[in-house]
Design a protein around this motif. Structure first.
Motif, short mmCIF file in Angstrom:
data_model
loop_
_atom_site.label_atom_id
_atom_site.label_comp_id
_atom_site.label_asym_id
_atom_site.label_seq_id
_atom_site.Cartn_x
_atom_site.Cartn_y
_atom_site.Cartn_z
N SER A 43 38.35 36.98 58.99
CA SER A 43 38.30 36.65 57.67
C SER A 43 37.05 36.32 57.16
N LEU A 47 34.71 38.51 54.75
CA LEU A 47 34.17 37.82 53.22
C LEU A 47 32.49 37.76 53.25
N MET A 50 31.95 41.17 52.33
CA MET A 50 32.27 41.37 50.74
C MET A 50 31.08 40.83 49.77
N ASN A 54 28.75 42.96 47.00
CA ASN A 54 28.65 42.32 45.78
C ASN A 54 27.23 42.13 45.31
N PHE A 131 47.32 45.61 41.90
CA PHE A 131 46.42 44.70 41.00
C PHE A 131 46.75 44.93 39.53
N LYS A 138 43.94 38.07 42.73
CA LYS A 138 42.59 38.51 42.60
C LYS A 138 42.39 38.56 44.14
N GLU A 139 43.15 38.86 45.03
CA GLU A 139 42.73 39.28 46.44
C GLU A 139 44.06 39.41 47.39
N VAL A 141 44.89 40.37 51.44
CA VAL A 141 44.58 40.40 52.89
C VAL A 141 45.75 40.84 53.52
N ILE A 154 40.20 42.95 53.33
CA ILE A 154 40.30 42.06 52.18
C ILE A 154 40.12 43.12 50.92
N ARG A 156 39.77 43.50 46.53
CA ARG A 156 39.78 42.88 45.46
C ARG A 156 39.86 43.88 44.32
N GLN A 200 38.23 47.12 45.75
CA GLN A 200 37.21 46.87 46.87
C GLN A 200 37.75 46.47 47.84
#
Length: 298
Positions: A43, A47, A50, A54, A131, A138-139, A141, A154, A156, A200
């Protein structure tokens, strides 16, 4: 059946039961801890990637797009570097070319993309639709099986938050000519402001990390079993030496006394419970001898 067993055997059975129960409980707790640690590791990797993607998207949106956007009307072919999704995807593809990163995946899975390589598959479509239905999420997993192995992902939501994005995605009439030349007029249109259009998704290979956790579990459990076994043998030896043998010695002397041998003594120098038992047997033997002497004198 247990009543017919000797004390040593009963004690060994009790120790073995405690040993097995301890190993089972320890194994379950350890497995849970290692699995949670492995999941936290994958995880954290996801992250971090991710956040990196971004950052690439933000840089493209704020720095690259303003420089290249004016050329879209006059260029003979669309300039994809103006699109944050394209930049992030290309950067991630370069990352995947380095050794050991081949199974990492990044995709901005879109229901109606301009570039068909971003087209969402059936699994990704379900994420986007969820979504859309549940705006508070908002997420998402979880784990997913892919041809290259199991991955932790993950996801989003990606929505249209700026009016400028609709220049390329509202209608073909408003889109830059170079975009129409490169991608045509069928795909990537009809988007609306504040609409969730994509997910994403970062996917991190998890098999190796979980295999490592399993290997650690096996190693630690092997060490625990070895330690428990050694402790069991030591305890068994000490109990045999300090309790069983002394009780057997008292039993042997009691057998001799019961057959009339009054010369045998319950020799126990220790002041513990077994020593107290031996002293009590000595007093009983003395009382028995006095009583027999009195009977013999009459």
């Amino acid at each position: 059946m247990l009543n017919n067993l000797k004390i040593g055997t009963k004690f060994n059975l009790l120790l073995i039961l405690v040993f097995i129960a301890s190993i089972c409980v320890s194994g379950a707790i350890l497995s849970s801890v290692l699995q949670r640690r492995a999941q936290n590791e994958v995880s954290s990797q996801a992250l971090l990637l991710m956040k990196t993607m971004n950052s690439v998207r933000t840089y493209t949106q704020n720095r690259i797009n303003p420089l290249l956007a004016p050329q879209l009307e006059t260029a003979t072919a669309f300039i994809p570097e103006t699109v944050p999704a394209f930049s992030a995807t290309e950067v991630f593809e370069n990352f995947r070319q380095t050794e050991g990163n081949e199974n990492f995946l990044y995709k901005e899975a879109t229901l109606n993309p301009t570039n068909l390589r971003d087209k969402a598959d059936s699994f990704e479509t379900q994420l986007v639709e969820r979504f859309r239905r549940e705006s508070k999420i908002k997420e998402i997993v979880g784990f997913r099986s892919l041809p290259q192995g199991d991955v932790f992902y993950i996801a989003r939501p990606l929505g249209i938050t700026q009016q400028t994005c609709l220049r390329c995605h509202s209608t073909p009439e408003l889109a830059p000519k170079s975009q129409l030349i490169t991608y045509g007029t069928k795909n990537g249109f009809g988007w609306k402001l504040n609409e969730i259009v994509a997910a994403q998704i970062i996917s991190v290979p998890s098999k190796e990390i979980f295999n490592h956790a399993q290997g650690s579990w096996s190693l630690i459990m092997g060490l625990l079993i070895a330690i428990f076994t050694i402790v069991l043998l030591i305890i068994n030896f000490l109990i045999k030496k300090t309790v069983i043998q002394r009780i057997k010695n008292i039993e042997r002397i009691a057998q001799r006394v019961s057959t009339g041998d009054m010369t045998a003594d319950f020799d126990e120098a220790s002041k513990d419970e077994i020593g107290g038992l031996a002293a009590a047997f000595n007093r009983m033997k003395s009382s028995l001898k006095i009583a027999m002497d009195m009977l013999n004198s009459h």
